[in-house]
Write a protein that holds these residues in place. Structure first.
Motif, PDB file in Angstrom:
ATOM      1  N   TRP A  25       0.842  -1.201   0.000  1.00  0.00           N
ATOM      2  CA  TRP A  25       0.000   0.000   0.000  1.00  0.00           C
ATOM      3  C   TRP A  25       0.877   1.250   0.000  1.00  0.00           C
ATOM      4  N   THR A  29       0.768   3.837  -3.128  1.00  0.00           N
ATOM      5  CA  THR A  29       0.040   5.091  -2.906  1.00  0.00           C
ATOM      6  C   THR A  29       0.907   6.262  -2.463  1.00  0.00           C
ATOM      7  N   LYS A  30       2.038   5.993  -1.863  1.00  0.00           N
ATOM      8  CA  LYS A  30       2.834   7.094  -1.292  1.00  0.00           C
ATOM      9  C   LYS A  30       4.237   7.223  -1.879  1.00  0.00           C
TER      10      LYS A  30
END
Length: 171
Positions: A25, A29-30
């Motif tokens: 994740w 996403t980051k």
């Protein structure tokens, strides 16, 4: 099977799966927005990739069309590993099998959700790159290592000198 043992097995599997999914994740996403290569050390990069096949991308040309089938197969394998772990007599084997099950579940969830496994750890040296991998692969490798160690423990304990041999055999 004891309830405590089953909880321990499920906890290890859940830990492996959660750690894997959390790192994926973060990457998706980051960290890797937009996708790029991030050099961490002279031998380690973050490099986003997607594996449509099995180990090292094998079979990706025909498995890409059937990601749900492969995810389901991994789910059944993980359930079998959890049952095996819960019946195991050694702690090392229990943890090892649980880590393998958690890693398999992490990769199965990727396949089910996005049709491929997210890979991002790129080990390399002198221009040679190991196939990119992820946290689930680390959990699976650690689990296999623990199972191998558990299988060697009886041999190690048999070859170790006993306390009577060290004390000369008498009191």
């Amino acid at each position: 099977m004891q309830a405590r043992m089953i909880r321990r097995v499920l906890a290890w599997a859940a830990f492996a799966m959660a750690a894997d999914q959390a790192t994926k994740w973060l990457i998706l996403t980051k960290i890797m927005v937009p996708p790029r290569i991030i050099e961490l050390t002279p031998f380690l990069n973050l490099r986003l990739g997607f594996n449509y096949g099995v180990s090292f991308g094998l079979g990706s040309e025909w498995l890409e069309a059937w990601p749900e089938a492969l995810a389901l197969l991994k789910l059944f394998a993980a359930v079998g590993l959890v049952v095996w772990a819960a019946r195991s007599e050694t702690r090392l084997e229990q943890v090892g099998l649980s880590l393998i099950a958690g890693g398999a579940l992490g990769n199965a969830l990727d396949r089910w959700r996005q049709g491929a496994v997210t890979d991002f750890i790129d080990l390399h040296w002198a221009g040679y790159h190991w196939p990119t991998f992820n946290g689930a692969d680390i959990a699976i490798s650690a689990g296999v290592s623990l199972i191998l160690l558990a299988s060697l423990m009886p041999l190690i304990s048999r070859s170790a000198p006993s306390s009577t041999k060290l004390n000369g055999g008498s009191k």
